[in-house]
Design an enzyme around this catalytic site. Sequence first.
Site, PDB file in Angstrom:
ATOM      1  N   HIS A   1      -3.594   6.814   3.572  1.00  0.00           N
ATOM      2  CA  HIS A   1      -3.981   5.530   2.997  1.00  0.00           C
ATOM      3  C   HIS A   1      -5.345   5.145   3.573  1.00  0.00           C
ATOM      4  CE1 HIS A   1      -4.001   1.551   1.572  1.00  0.00           C
ATOM      5  NE2 HIS A   1      -3.615   0.958   2.697  1.00  0.00           N
TER       6      HIS A   1
ATOM      7  N   CYS B   1       0.813  -1.225   0.000  1.00  0.00           N
ATOM      8  CA  CYS B   1       0.000   0.000   0.000  1.00  0.00           C
ATOM      9  C   CYS B   1       0.843   1.271   0.000  1.00  0.00           C
ATOM     10  CB  CYS B   1      -0.915   0.032   1.218  1.00  0.00           C
ATOM     11  SG  CYS B   1      -1.926  -1.429   1.366  1.00  0.00           S
TER      12      CYS B   1
ATOM     13  N   ASN C   1     -10.069  -0.670   0.756  1.00  0.00           N
ATOM     14  CA  ASN C   1      -8.626  -0.464   0.690  1.00  0.00           C
ATOM     15  C   ASN C   1      -8.124  -0.910  -0.692  1.00  0.00           C
ATOM     16  OD1 ASN C   1      -5.854  -0.691   0.862  1.00  0.00           O
ATOM     17  ND2 ASN C   1      -5.835  -1.833   2.784  1.00  0.00           N
TER      18      ASN C   1
HETATM   19  N1  ACO Z   1     -17.312  -9.879  10.163  1.00  0.00           N
HETATM   20  C1  ACO Z   1     -17.656 -10.268  11.398  1.00  0.00           C
HETATM   21  N2  ACO Z   1     -16.765 -10.590  12.341  1.00  0.00           N
HETATM   22  C2  ACO Z   1     -15.470 -10.520  12.012  1.00  0.00           C
HETATM   23  C3  ACO Z   1     -15.031 -10.135  10.729  1.00  0.00           C
HETATM   24  C4  ACO Z   1     -16.009  -9.802   9.800  1.00  0.00           C
HETATM   25  N3  ACO Z   1     -15.707  -9.430   8.538  1.00  0.00           N
HETATM   26  N4  ACO Z   1     -13.680 -10.156  10.713  1.00  0.00           N
HETATM   27  C5  ACO Z   1     -13.272 -10.541  11.925  1.00  0.00           C
HETATM   28  N5  ACO Z   1     -14.354 -10.779  12.711  1.00  0.00           N
HETATM   29  C6  ACO Z   1     -14.400 -11.235  14.095  1.00  0.00           C
HETATM   30  C7  ACO Z   1     -13.132 -11.952  14.499  1.00  0.00           C
HETATM   31  O1  ACO Z   1     -13.220 -13.332  14.141  1.00  0.00           O
HETATM   32  C8  ACO Z   1     -13.138 -11.760  15.995  1.00  0.00           C
HETATM   33  O2  ACO Z   1     -14.017 -12.698  16.574  1.00  0.00           O
HETATM   34  P1  ACO Z   1     -13.615 -13.426  17.959  1.00  0.00           P
HETATM   35  O3  ACO Z   1     -13.519 -12.313  18.960  1.00  0.00           O
HETATM   36  O4  ACO Z   1     -14.747 -14.357  18.174  1.00  0.00           O
HETATM   37  O5  ACO Z   1     -12.300 -14.083  17.694  1.00  0.00           O
HETATM   38  C9  ACO Z   1     -13.775 -10.372  16.165  1.00  0.00           C
HETATM   39  O6  ACO Z   1     -14.473 -10.103  14.947  1.00  0.00           O
HETATM   40  C10 ACO Z   1     -12.765  -9.273  16.391  1.00  0.00           C
HETATM   41  O7  ACO Z   1     -11.738  -9.438  15.433  1.00  0.00           O
HETATM   42  P2  ACO Z   1     -10.495  -8.488  15.445  1.00  0.00           P
HETATM   43  O8  ACO Z   1      -9.457  -9.000  14.484  1.00  0.00           O
HETATM   44  O9  ACO Z   1     -10.078  -8.196  16.847  1.00  0.00           O
HETATM   45  O10 ACO Z   1     -11.149  -7.159  14.839  1.00  0.00           O
HETATM   46  P3  ACO Z   1     -10.482  -5.749  14.727  1.00  0.00           P
HETATM   47  O11 ACO Z   1     -11.252  -4.776  15.479  1.00  0.00           O
HETATM   48  O12 ACO Z   1      -8.984  -5.800  14.947  1.00  0.00           O
HETATM   49  O13 ACO Z   1     -10.705  -5.439  13.188  1.00  0.00           O
HETATM   50  C11 ACO Z   1      -9.563  -5.440  11.092  1.00  0.00           C
HETATM   51  C12 ACO Z   1     -10.135  -6.288  12.210  1.00  0.00           C
HETATM   52  C13 ACO Z   1     -10.674  -4.640  10.460  1.00  0.00           C
HETATM   53  C14 ACO Z   1      -8.919  -6.364  10.056  1.00  0.00           C
HETATM   54  C15 ACO Z   1      -8.496  -4.475  11.674  1.00  0.00           C
HETATM   55  O14 ACO Z   1      -7.611  -5.182  12.503  1.00  0.00           O
HETATM   56  C16 ACO Z   1      -7.716  -3.749  10.622  1.00  0.00           C
HETATM   57  O15 ACO Z   1      -8.238  -2.962   9.876  1.00  0.00           O
HETATM   58  N6  ACO Z   1      -6.389  -3.958  10.587  1.00  0.00           N
HETATM   59  C17 ACO Z   1      -5.541  -3.276   9.635  1.00  0.00           C
HETATM   60  C18 ACO Z   1      -5.591  -3.963   8.309  1.00  0.00           C
HETATM   61  C19 ACO Z   1      -4.931  -3.085   7.261  1.00  0.00           C
HETATM   62  O16 ACO Z   1      -4.968  -1.880   7.359  1.00  0.00           O
HETATM   63  N7  ACO Z   1      -4.281  -3.652   6.266  1.00  0.00           N
HETATM   64  C20 ACO Z   1      -3.657  -2.721   5.330  1.00  0.00           C
HETATM   65  C21 ACO Z   1      -2.529  -3.168   4.700  1.00  0.00           C
HETATM   66  S1  ACO Z   1      -3.024  -4.071   3.304  1.00  0.00           S
HETATM   67  C22 ACO Z   1      -1.810  -4.087   2.097  1.00  0.00           C
HETATM   68  O17 ACO Z   1      -0.727  -3.573   2.236  1.00  0.00           O
HETATM   69  C23 ACO Z   1      -2.122  -4.877   0.859  1.00  0.00           C
END
Ligand code: ACO
Length: 335
Positions: free
Chosen positions: A255, A115, A285
């Site tokens: 980003h 990214c 994204n």
């Molecule tokens: N729908 C419903 N529930 C979900 C989903 C979904 N799509 N995804 C995860 N959950 C669940 C998980 O399984 C977890 O359940 P559990 O508590 O029973 O285990 C719960 O929701 C919480 O999951 P977390 O991973 O703690 O959720 P978080 O608040 O951290 O959000 C997210 C996850 C959105 C992926 C976040 O961590 C994020 O945005 N991280 C950054 C990712 C990013 O920016 N990547 C960019 C680089 S990409 C590149 O370079 C190509």
Amino acid sequence: MKKISVGITGLGSYVPERVVTNDDISKLVETSDEWIVTRTGIKERRVADENVATSDLAIKAAELALEDSGLDADELDLIIVATATPDHAFPSTAALVQKNLGASKAAAFDLSVGCSGFIYGMVTGANFITSGMYKKVLVIGAETLSKIVDWTDRNTCVLFGDGAGACVLESCDESFGILASELGSDGLNGDVLILPAGGSRYPATAETVKNKLHTIKMDGKEVFKFAVRVMEKSSMRVLEEAGLTQDQLDFFIPHQANMRIVDAAMKKLQLGREKTHINMDKYGNMSAASVPVALDEAFREGKIKQGDVVLLIAFGAGLSWASIVMRWNRRDRDV
Ligand code: ACO
């Protein structure tokens, strides 16, 4: 020797027409519009058709950027394409763009910095201009992430979208253009965001395909913590390098990965929402395409004016980050 300043003289962006909403995704995996919107800020994303590749999107964005700059393709000296989803391992996507634009005298290469790639590309292109080697550089961030997403993994498939953005870089009046930049890499933690197979470590086999090793694997929490940290720290460092303070910042193009990451950075920088342009709700994204598409839209909508101090910042695979602070050299665009 007279200092050469480098500014953007053309911008363009393109996203595929097909819209995939959160409700559409909730038919594929166990998720909901409510979860995706509150945890990420994403409502829908664009997805390219099966027969459309990254270069197809890149060419459309490039044509618009060239038109905006008033240049012909054969005036270009260099084409850089930042992408994590090249059409092929080789030839480069940049070479495919060169061929299609008819940019016969341009050198062309790809950059692989996830990214952060578009900003890495801008810094690279700008340095070719300040060194005197080239005068006119086209930088493109383009992705078809829908092709490398595991559509059965709710942790990742809700996040990404397809698109392309491009800019033309040329020298500009010395009081405008890029003032400072920072490129960063934290290779020690690279495995938290990886597409494991298809390269020389794990060449494609029936086994790698069966195990879905050709799709994005991400530890979202680790990427999140890293992103919040570098968005704040790199923004502050690059402003300081430019001799500016955060209250002198007029516009912020982050980003577009997660609204909570952007909000955390804006809070640390004490910036109001009116100082940024958000489009992750519409596009998700788009990795390397995210910053140039947001920049193009913000300029087109008249949110960025000549003389404004604009900060571009991204983070991504590597892990990597990159930021640029520039004094906007262009007059308002006729729309
Ligand atoms: N729908 C419903 N529930 C979900 C989903 C979904 N799509 N995804 C995860 N959950 C669940 C998980 O399984 C977890 O359940 P559990 O508590 O029973 O285990 C719960 O929701 C919480 O999951 P977390 O991973 O703690 O959720 P978080 O608040 O951290 O959000 C997210 C996850 C959105 C992926 C976040 O961590 C994020 O945005 N991280 C950054 C990712 C990013 O920016 N990547 C960019 C680089 S990409 C590149 O370079 C190509």
